[in-house]
Enzyme design. Structure first.
Site, PDB file in Angstrom:
ATOM      1  N   GLY A  43       0.846  -1.198   0.000  1.00 31.36           N
ATOM      2  CA  GLY A  43       0.000   0.000   0.000  1.00 31.36           C
ATOM      3  C   GLY A  43       0.882   1.249   0.000  1.00 31.36           C
ATOM      4  O   GLY A  43       0.731   2.143  -0.848  1.00 31.36           O
ATOM      5  N   HIS A  44       1.846   1.312   0.951  1.00 34.24           N
ATOM      6  CA  HIS A  44       2.766   2.464   0.999  1.00 34.24           C
ATOM      7  C   HIS A  44       3.545   2.578  -0.320  1.00 34.24           C
ATOM      8  O   HIS A  44       3.744   3.662  -0.856  1.00 34.24           O
ATOM      9  CB  HIS A  44       3.818   2.282   2.100  1.00 34.24           C
ATOM     10  CG  HIS A  44       3.290   2.200   3.489  1.00 34.24           C
ATOM     11  ND1 HIS A  44       3.358   1.057   4.244  1.00 34.24           N
ATOM     12  CD2 HIS A  44       2.703   3.131   4.274  1.00 34.24           C
ATOM     13  CE1 HIS A  44       2.836   1.276   5.429  1.00 34.24           C
ATOM     14  NE2 HIS A  44       2.416   2.522   5.479  1.00 34.24           N
ATOM     15  N   GLN A  68      -0.516  10.403  17.987  1.00 37.23           N
ATOM     16  CA  GLN A  68      -1.780   9.893  17.443  1.00 37.23           C
ATOM     17  C   GLN A  68      -2.198   8.577  18.082  1.00 37.23           C
ATOM     18  O   GLN A  68      -3.159   7.954  17.638  1.00 37.23           O
ATOM     19  CB  GLN A  68      -1.740   9.795  15.915  1.00 37.23           C
ATOM     20  CG  GLN A  68      -0.795   8.775  15.332  1.00 37.23           C
ATOM     21  CD  GLN A  68      -0.671   8.907  13.821  1.00 37.23           C
ATOM     22  OE1 GLN A  68      -0.047   9.833  13.311  1.00 37.23           O
ATOM     23  NE2 GLN A  68      -1.256   7.984  13.069  1.00 37.23           N
ATOM     24  N   SER A 192      -2.125  -3.452   5.843  1.00 31.12           N
ATOM     25  CA  SER A 192      -1.917  -2.564   6.982  1.00 31.12           C
ATOM     26  C   SER A 192      -0.706  -3.083   7.737  1.00 31.12           C
ATOM     27  O   SER A 192      -0.508  -4.308   7.809  1.00 31.12           O
ATOM     28  CB  SER A 192      -3.155  -2.620   7.890  1.00 31.12           C
ATOM     29  OG  SER A 192      -2.838  -2.140   9.183  1.00 31.12           O
ATOM     30  N   SER A 193       0.088  -2.175   8.288  1.00 30.26           N
ATOM     31  CA  SER A 193       1.249  -2.620   9.078  1.00 30.26           C
ATOM     32  C   SER A 193       0.767  -3.467  10.254  1.00 30.26           C
ATOM     33  O   SER A 193       1.470  -4.368  10.715  1.00 30.26           O
ATOM     34  CB  SER A 193       2.029  -1.416   9.588  1.00 30.26           C
ATOM     35  OG  SER A 193       2.374  -0.585   8.499  1.00 30.26           O
TER      36      SER A 193
HETATM   37  O1  PAF Z   1      -1.461   6.967   7.816  1.00 29.41           O
HETATM   38  C1  PAF Z   1      -0.409   7.004   8.501  1.00 29.41           C
HETATM   39  O2  PAF Z   1       0.495   6.184   8.382  1.00 29.41           O
HETATM   40  C2  PAF Z   1      -0.253   8.115   9.520  1.00 29.41           C
HETATM   41  O3  PAF Z   1      -1.466   8.432  10.133  1.00 29.41           O
HETATM   42  C3  PAF Z   1       0.446   9.364   8.968  1.00 29.41           C
HETATM   43  C4  PAF Z   1      -0.376  10.025   7.868  1.00 29.41           C
HETATM   44  C5  PAF Z   1       1.820   8.999   8.418  1.00 29.41           C
HETATM   45  C6  PAF Z   1       0.639  10.392  10.086  1.00 29.41           C
HETATM   46  O4  PAF Z   1       1.422   9.887  11.112  1.00 29.41           O
END
Ligand code: PAF
Length: 284
Positions: A43-44, A68, A192-193
């Site tokens: 995904g990344h 976060q 997803s990680s």
């Molecule tokens: O989606 C993510 O991996 C994170 O929420 C981000 C956008 C890198 C902010 O830490």
């Protein structure tokens, strides 16, 4: 397109990345930016590839943003493997990986936060209070540091996309945001990680979310269900294998529930398996 930088550089210092990018910008190079918390998956990498296509220079950040995560969440055990990340980023053609320490990003006297009101309190914001405040704050900081022309986010975190898009509009930020499609494992599970927390068996079970969403997509096309019936159908399907946190059928920009399915809508799901919280969605 102008000539590419020859090899990827890892940069930890904020002053250095700013200096290098300012020099490249003054030479007219366009800059694409992919913010990540590392432990990269396809995904990344799809975001990186798109950025490499669209821009002269691609910067990726790897920063696990403590702000976060709520105190009871997985900040400490969040998967990290910078060597692997660097090798994957290099293969995708990323030019710079910005990998700052926490103290470099948040000085001891840090007091300022960004809050995109109401949108941050619904859906994932209900069970993750403070999450989107942390996300908006780090994204704004990173945008100020990198000053990209375009930056890239994935559709899996659709609420994050809406929150950040609103912040860009409300604060008149001079940047374009591109939303990129969800990349899935062969089972259909959204990459997803956090999938790495799951056993092979639970990973397979968790693909029930995607299967329910696919079925819902067909039912919407057949015009068979009202939103409430559709919601119940998805809840019942996912609940066979997971604990459902929410299923919602929403307007794409306000994220408010719709009464009728006319035009495009978002069907969003959050559910847990073996204590791991997963989210997924489809746009229909
Ligand atoms: O989606 C993510 O991996 C994170 O929420 C981000 C956008 C890198 C902010 O830490």
């Amino acid at each position: 397109m102008t000539t590419k930088i020859l090899s990827m550089q890892l940069i930890k210092k904020l002053s250095l990345i700013k200096k290098i990018l300012s020099s490249l910008r003054s030479k007219g190079r366009s800059i694409g930016f992919v913010p990540t918390m590392g432990y990269l998956h396809d995904g990344h990498l799809s975001l990186c590839r798109q950025s490499v296509k669209d821009n002269d220079i691609t910067v990726m950040s790897v920063f696990v943003n403590s702000k976060q995560f709520a105190p009871d969440e997985d900040f400490k055990k969040y998967p990290r493997d910078i060597r692997r990340d660097l090798s994957l980023a290099r293969k995708c053609g990323v030019d710079f990986v910005f990998y700052p320490d926490n103290d470099e990003v948040y000085t001891k006297d840090h007091l300022t936060y960004v809050e995109v009101e109401s949108l941050s309190k619904i859906l994932c914001g209900r069970t993750r209070p403070g999450h989107f405040k942390g996300v908006a704050t780090i994204v704004l900081k990173l945008l100020n540091i990198i000053q990209p022309d375009i930056f890239y986010l994935g559709q899996k975190d659709y609420q994050q996309y809406v929150v950040i898009n609103k912040m860009i509009k409300d604060l008149n930020l001079p940047v374009r945001l591109k939303l990129m499609p969800i990349v899935r494992e062969t089972s259909g599970l959204a990459m997803s990680s956090r999938n790495s927390y799951l056993s092979k068996e639970n990973r397979e079970k968790a693909s029930i979310i995607y299967r329910a969403l696919q079925k819902a997509r067909i039912l919407v096309k057949l015009n068979e269900f009202k939103p409430t019936e559709m919601k119940d159908f998805i809840v019942d399907t996912v609940a066979k294998k997971m604990q459902v946190e929410y299923v919602e059928i929403l307007d794409l920009s306000s994220l408010q529930p719709v009464n009728k399915i006319t035009g495009r809508v978002l069907i969003a799901v959050a559910a847990r398996i073996a204590g791991v919280r997963l989210i997924d969605n489809v746009i229909i």
